[in-house]
Write an enzyme that holds these catalytic residues in place. Sequence first.
Site, short mmCIF file in Angstrom:
data_model
loop_
_atom_site.label_atom_id
_atom_site.label_comp_id
_atom_site.label_asym_id
_atom_site.label_seq_id
_atom_site.Cartn_x
_atom_site.Cartn_y
_atom_site.Cartn_z
N ASP A 79 0.61 -0.72 -0.03
CA ASP A 79 -0.23 -0.08 0.16
C ASP A 79 0.66 0.87 0.31
O ASP A 79 1.82 1.28 0.19
CB ASP A 79 -0.95 0.00 1.25
CG ASP A 79 -2.32 1.22 0.96
OD1 ASP A 79 -2.61 0.89 -0.14
OD2 ASP A 79 -2.37 1.60 2.42
N ASN A 102 0.91 3.46 -3.11
CA ASN A 102 1.44 4.24 -4.37
C ASN A 102 1.59 5.57 -4.86
O ASN A 102 2.36 6.23 -5.12
CB ASN A 102 0.86 2.85 -5.47
CG ASN A 102 2.01 1.63 -4.82
OD1 ASN A 102 2.60 1.23 -5.28
ND2 ASN A 102 1.41 0.74 -5.95
N ARG A 144 -1.03 9.00 -10.04
CA ARG A 144 -1.12 7.84 -9.31
C ARG A 144 -0.40 7.11 -10.07
O ARG A 144 -0.16 5.93 -9.52
CB ARG A 144 -2.42 7.25 -8.89
CG ARG A 144 -2.97 8.68 -8.33
CD ARG A 144 -4.35 8.34 -7.53
NE ARG A 144 -4.66 6.81 -6.98
CZ ARG A 144 -4.34 6.24 -5.35
NH1 ARG A 144 -4.04 7.61 -4.94
NH2 ARG A 144 -4.61 5.83 -5.03
N HIS A 152 2.20 3.35 -8.83
CA HIS A 152 1.98 1.80 -9.17
C HIS A 152 3.19 1.56 -9.90
O HIS A 152 3.48 0.32 -10.20
CB HIS A 152 0.73 2.01 -10.50
CG HIS A 152 -0.66 1.88 -9.57
ND1 HIS A 152 -0.95 1.48 -8.08
CD2 HIS A 152 -1.36 3.18 -9.60
CE1 HIS A 152 -2.13 2.50 -7.96
NE2 HIS A 152 -2.70 3.27 -8.72
N TRP A 190 -12.29 -2.19 -7.24
CA TRP A 190 -13.14 -2.05 -8.52
C TRP A 190 -13.60 -0.74 -7.90
O TRP A 190 -14.31 0.36 -8.94
CB TRP A 190 -14.10 -3.01 -8.55
CG TRP A 190 -13.65 -4.09 -8.58
CD1 TRP A 190 -13.42 -5.30 -8.20
CD2 TRP A 190 -13.18 -4.64 -10.05
NE1 TRP A 190 -13.28 -6.34 -8.93
CE2 TRP A 190 -12.40 -5.82 -10.24
CE3 TRP A 190 -12.98 -3.61 -11.63
CZ2 TRP A 190 -11.65 -6.83 -11.26
CZ3 TRP A 190 -12.20 -4.54 -12.98
CH2 TRP A 190 -11.35 -6.03 -13.09
N ARG A 221 -12.33 2.28 -7.37
CA ARG A 221 -11.50 3.38 -7.92
C ARG A 221 -11.51 4.15 -9.02
O ARG A 221 -12.60 3.31 -10.23
CB ARG A 221 -9.98 2.56 -8.34
CG ARG A 221 -10.11 2.67 -6.40
CD ARG A 221 -8.29 2.48 -6.37
NE ARG A 221 -7.85 2.11 -4.93
CZ ARG A 221 -6.94 2.09 -4.67
NH1 ARG A 221 -5.61 2.50 -5.28
NH2 ARG A 221 -6.21 1.83 -3.55
N LEU A 227 10.06 -20.92 -4.67
CA LEU A 227 8.84 -20.24 -3.90
C LEU A 227 7.58 -20.19 -4.84
O LEU A 227 8.04 -20.34 -6.04
CB LEU A 227 9.52 -18.41 -3.92
CG LEU A 227 8.71 -17.73 -3.53
CD1 LEU A 227 8.50 -17.47 -1.48
CD2 LEU A 227 9.09 -16.10 -3.85
N ARG A 236 -4.40 -1.49 8.90
CA ARG A 236 -5.76 -2.03 8.49
C ARG A 236 -5.33 -3.14 8.27
O ARG A 236 -4.68 -3.48 7.19
CB ARG A 236 -6.58 -1.51 8.41
CG ARG A 236 -6.58 -0.43 7.61
CD ARG A 236 -8.12 0.13 6.92
NE ARG A 236 -7.82 1.13 6.02
CZ ARG A 236 -7.25 2.64 5.87
NH1 ARG A 236 -7.23 2.85 7.32
NH2 ARG A 236 -7.33 3.67 4.41
N SER A 255 -8.23 -4.17 5.30
CA SER A 255 -8.69 -4.15 4.58
C SER A 255 -9.53 -5.53 2.68
O SER A 255 -8.79 -5.69 2.43
CB SER A 255 -7.64 -2.45 3.15
OG SER A 255 -6.89 -1.84 4.03
C1 IPE Z 1 -5.50 -2.13 0.63
O1 IPE Z 1 -4.97 -1.13 -0.39
C2 IPE Z 1 -5.61 -3.65 -1.33
C3 IPE Z 1 -4.13 -3.69 -2.20
C4 IPE Z 1 -2.95 -2.96 -1.38
C5 IPE Z 1 -4.87 -4.25 -3.12
P1 IPE Z 1 -6.35 -0.08 -0.40
O2 IPE Z 1 -5.67 1.02 -0.35
O3 IPE Z 1 -7.71 -0.35 -1.20
O4 IPE Z 1 -6.86 -0.22 1.04
P2 IPE Z 1 -7.97 1.00 1.88
O5 IPE Z 1 -9.12 1.33 1.43
O6 IPE Z 1 -6.69 1.68 2.24
O7 IPE Z 1 -8.34 0.00 3.14
C1 IPE Z 2 -1.29 0.45 -2.98
O1 IPE Z 2 -1.55 1.67 -3.46
C2 IPE Z 2 -2.06 -0.45 -5.06
C3 IPE Z 2 -2.88 -0.69 -4.78
C4 IPE Z 2 -4.66 -0.31 -4.28
C5 IPE Z 2 -3.86 -1.43 -5.99
P1 IPE Z 2 -2.33 2.94 -3.21
O2 IPE Z 2 -2.44 3.07 -4.58
O3 IPE Z 2 -3.96 2.20 -2.41
O4 IPE Z 2 -1.36 3.83 -3.22
P2 IPE Z 2 -2.51 4.47 -1.57
O5 IPE Z 2 -2.48 3.50 -0.77
O6 IPE Z 2 -3.51 5.87 -2.03
O7 IPE Z 2 -1.08 5.91 -0.98
MG MG Z 3 -3.78 2.80 -0.18
#
Ligand code: IPE
Ligand code: IPE
Ligand code: MG
Length: 264
Positions: free
Chosen positions: A35, A37, A48, A52, A84, A86, A146, A209, A211
Site C-alpha cells: 500500500d 503507491n 498515481r 503504481h 473496483w 476506483r 518459492l 488495517r 482491508s
Molecule cells: C489494500 O489497499 C489493497 C491493496 C493493496 C491491493 P487499499 O489502498 O485499497 O486499502 P484501503 O482502501 O486504504 O483500506
Molecule cells: C496500493 O497503493 C495499490 C493498490 C491498492 C492497487 P494505493 O494505490 O492504495 O496507494 P495509496 O494508499 O492511495 O497511497
Molecule cells: Mg491504499
Amino acid sequence: MAFEPNPPVDPPRPGGVGAARAPAGVPRHVAIIMDGNGRWAATRRLPRSAGHRAGIRPVRMSVEECAKRGVEVLTLFAFSSENWRRPPQEVGLLMQLFLEAIEREVDELSRNGVELRFIGERGSLAEELRLRMANAEARTRGNRGLKLVVAVAYGGRWDLVQAARRLARECADGRLAPEAIDEARIGAALALGDLPEPDLFIRTGGDRRVSNFLLWNLAYTELCFVDALWPEFSAEHLGAAFASFAARQRRFGMTGEQVEAGPC
Ligand code: IPE
Ligand code: IPE
Ligand code: MG
C-alpha cells in the site's frame, strides 16, 4: 536476476502443515499488502500511475529476498475486491500493468524456480488477463522454489463466500454431511487451502488495517505495519520485519511457559 537456492530442507516443525522447509525463525509464508503507491506519487507531484509503476521494483526485491531467505510462500495483495471502486482510468491502468508484468516477468520467475499462482474472482477480470494468468500458472506449475501467490480482484469475504458455496454444493450433491463441516474443511475450501497459513503479515503505507485481505487465514499471523510507502519498501524494511518476526513468541492461545517447554 538470479536467486540463491533455497536453504536445505529442515525437519518438520511442530504445529506446521506438511514438510517444513523454511529455516527456524523464518516465516514459511509471508503475506504483504503493498500500500502507498498513490501517496508516493502525490508527494512527488506525479500521477498515481507513476506510483503504481514505481511499485514494481519492491515486488521484484521481495520475491528475491524471500526466495533467498527460504520462505516457502509469498502472497502479494495487488488488487482488492473494493479497488473496483476506483476511477475507471486507474483500474484500467492497473489491469494493463498486471498484463505487462506477467508477460515480462514470467520467464525469469520460472528460470528461478518460482511457481506462480493467482487468487481472486477471475470472472470479474478481462478475458485476456485471465488467459495470461492461466498461461503463467501453467508455465510455472511444478517449479520447486518459492510459491508466489498474487491476489487480484481478491477479498477475504469473497473467499469465504466461494468456500461456503463449494461446501454447500458438496452437501447438496450428497458428498458431504453438514455435520462434517469443520475448520479444516472450511480452510481447505479457501483460495489458499493447500498452503500453510501466513506466519508474517506486512502492510506498508502506515495504515493499520487488514482491508479485506486474508480474513480467515490471518487468525494467528504475526502483524507488522511499516510506515514506508510501497515504492520505497526496501530489503532493509523487509529484513526488519523478519527480525521482528524472529523475536516474537507465538503462543497460539497457550501460556509462554508451555511454549518454552516445547511440544509434549
Ligand atoms: C489494500 O489497499 C489493497 C491493496 C493493496 C491491493 P487499499 O489502498 O485499497 O486499502 P484501503 O482502501 O486504504 O483500506
Ligand atoms: C496500493 O497503493 C495499490 C493498490 C491498492 C492497487 P494505493 O494505490 O492504495 O496507494 P495509496 O494508499 O492511495 O497511497
Ligand atoms: Mg491504499
